[in-house]
Design a protein around this motif. Structure first.
Motif, mmCIF file in Angstrom:
data_model
loop_
_atom_site.group_PDB
_atom_site.id
_atom_site.type_symbol
_atom_site.label_atom_id
_atom_site.label_comp_id
_atom_site.label_asym_id
_atom_site.label_seq_id
_atom_site.Cartn_x
_atom_site.Cartn_y
_atom_site.Cartn_z
ATOM 1 N N TYR A 154 -8.697 -16.064 4.865
ATOM 2 C CA TYR A 154 -7.812 -17.225 4.839
ATOM 3 C C TYR A 154 -8.447 -18.383 4.062
ATOM 4 C CZ TYR A 154 -5.672 -21.537 6.392
ATOM 5 O OH TYR A 154 -5.099 -22.777 6.410
ATOM 6 N N ASP B 284 -1.295 -13.246 7.627
ATOM 7 C CA ASP B 284 -0.835 -13.256 6.231
ATOM 8 C C ASP B 284 0.444 -12.442 6.078
ATOM 9 O OD1 ASP B 284 -2.383 -11.113 6.943
ATOM 10 O OD2 ASP B 284 -3.445 -10.972 5.045
ATOM 11 N N PHE C 174 0.212 -17.045 4.316
ATOM 12 C CA PHE C 174 -0.573 -17.623 5.403
ATOM 13 C C PHE C 174 0.018 -18.926 5.945
ATOM 14 C CE2 PHE C 174 -4.565 -15.415 3.914
ATOM 15 C CZ PHE C 174 -4.881 -14.818 5.099
#
Lengths: 404, 110
Positions: free
Chosen positions: A220, A281, A286
């Motif tokens: 992320y 995701d 995200f």
């Protein structure tokens, strides 16, 4: 003298068996357009708190989070207020909360006749609900084994990893040893610590969960090119995210980690747990993880934490609805400057006035006094900041999710 | 009383200042107590190098790598954004040394 490790105090029994340290009515609003009315309904009422979701388009994550807060052990009854056009349905929220055995009411502002009529209708409703829960909620003895405590940190500086977070870690060890539940989050502030994290796993299953949560957090951060470290952290002497992570992780104490829970999930048993609040995701690439400290606290409270802790080296003046917040600083200068807002001075450890175990014990005593009803500093000041926003997390298994 | 700093693990190459300190002698507490000489002023909460660190060498705190040196660092130097960078966060080298404020988005403030 009594012993806070074994003492019991009087709690509020909820239909799911969990026990609260407060007996609150919660007003939920389902779109920004209903915010003013919701706050006007709660205005002037100590034990009526407000949370809400600003979007018109709904979001499954936000609905789960609101329901977890509405069915929180500190909440006895709920009023849901909508405008009337939005996706999120106050009627469904009230129905779902009602199925947990709590009293719940709802209405649309468009049907109640505007601001003044809606506020009057809502006031009548929350006063009726409050009378009922004051009369009907069973009082039961409660100990540390019935307590879930969440902790996060914000406004970290060079003292947070030396004193503020280690003192919470010492308290978490005491709480876990007494059979309670401790939750900490901020996996984006565990970056650089994969090996240290996995070595704390209580089981191979927990190890797998921790590896999954860690790898997602690093993926992320790389994908959005945001690392959880800010100008205030740098000015306070922290230089890299790896350094900040080590300090933040110290709040986890030394006990084994039982596994990973997600937002709106309660720990699956006693012990120390990590909450994964990073988006999955799925779509929107995200989206964003928690954009401020308040959303992190909301997430921790959604695990059922009756009390939450916030470690801040540089100082902060936030509070929280639903669960009392205690603010801890390892920075003596911050404690002095913001004494009216700070609950605990962990800087005494750095001055040599207290050892770490003594400080952990003192924090435990403060938490038990708070559980007994003593208002925390933010509670006394009326701080009830909340933040619920769009996010995607895959739907958890029902058995791990809601406790109806 | 001399200003103090705290070293967490014996292998750490930096310690955290517990007091604001000017150039001169300070006491290191913690894992390996000693006296060292600061080569420059360092504020509380910030880090001092406990030994010489070569460019691109790992910087160690809490016994763990917290990033790498971007230039040679001498024992007694302030260790911060000007000479230590994250291994992961590509913005960490572009921040204002004193305020920590970003400089790479400055052009957006128009």
């Amino acid at each position: 003298m009594s012993d806070p490790l074994t003492d019991s105090w009087s709690g509020y029994l909820r239909p799911d068996g969990r026990k609260g340290v407060r007996n609150l009515v919660l007003v939920l609003y389902t779109v920004e357009c209903a915010r003013h009315v919701a706050h006007a309904i709660a205005a002037g009422e100590e034990d009526v708190h407000v949370i809400g979701f600003p979007g018109c388009y709904d979001n499954a994550y936000a609905i789960r989070l609101m329901l977890a807060l509405a069915r929180h052990p500190n909440v006895g009854a709920v009023l849901a207020v909508g405008l009337g056009c939005e996706y999120t349905q106050p009627e469904k929220l009230a129905e779902t909360v009602g199925a947990s055995g709590r009293s719940a009411e709802w209405f649309f502002i468009q049907q109640a006749g505007g601001t003044k009529s809606s506020v009057a209708k809502g006031k009548e409703s929350v006063l009726r609900l409050r009378d009922r829960i004051r009369r009907e909620t069973p009082r039961v003895p409660m100990t540390l084994a019935d307590l879930t405590v969440g902790c996060e940190c914000g406004g970290s500086d060079g003292t947070s990893g030396l004193a503020g977070n280690p003192v919470v870690g010492a308290f978490f060890d005491l709480l876990v040893d007494a059979g309670g539940r401790a939750v900490f989050e901020e996996t984006v502030e565990m970056i650089g610590l994969r090996d240290a994290l996995l070595s704390r796993a209580a089981s191979s299953e927990a190890r797998q969960q921790l590896a999954g949560a860690y790898d997602k957090a690093e993926r992320y951060c790389r994908a959005v090119r945001q690392w959880s470290v800010s100008p205030g952290n740098f000015a306070g002497g922290l230089t890299t995210i790896e350094e900040k992570s080590l300090g933040a992780f110290a709040k986890g104490g030394t006990r084994p980690i039982q596994g990973v829970i997600r937002v709106a999930e309660a720990p699956r048993g006693p012990g120390l747990w990590i909450m994964d609040s990073v988006p999955d995701d799925h779509f929107m690439q995200f989206g964003y993880t928690n954009p401020n400290d308040t959303e992190g606290l909301m997430d921790l409270i959604s695990s059922g934490a009756q009390i939450v802790l916030f470690v801040t080296g540089r100082g902060s003046v936030i509070g929280s609805p639903v669960a009392p917040l205690l603010k801890i600083t390892g920075n003596r200068a911050t404690y002095r400057a913001l004494a009216e807002d700070m609950d605990f001075d962990a800087g005494r450890v750095l001055e040599g006035e207290l050892t770490l175990p003594q400080a952990g014990r003192e924090l435990l005593e403060l938490i038990v006094r708070t559980a007994r009803g003593e208002p925390s500093k933010p509670e006394g000041l009326g701080h009830r900041e909340y933040f619920i926003m769009y996010k995607h997390q895959n739907t958890p298994g029902l058995e791990a999710g809601c406790r109806a | 009383m001399k200003p103090r700093a705290f070293q967490i693990q014996p292998q750490d190459s930096v310690a955290t200042l517990l007091d604001d300190a000017a150039e001169g002698a300070i006491d290191i507490l913690g894992a390996k107590p000693q006296e060292i000489r600061l080569l420059e002023k360092i504020e509380r909460g910030h880090k001092v190098a406990l030994r010489d660190i070569a460019a691109s060498e790992a910087v160690i705190k809490f016994g763990v790598r917290i990033g790498h040196a971007t230039q040679p660092i001498q024992r007694g130097n302030w260790v911060h954004l000007h000479n230590l960078a994250s291994d992961l966060d590509e913005r960490s080298g572009s921040l204002d040394l004193h305020s920590g404020a970003p400089t790479d988005t400055a052009s957006a403030y128009v």
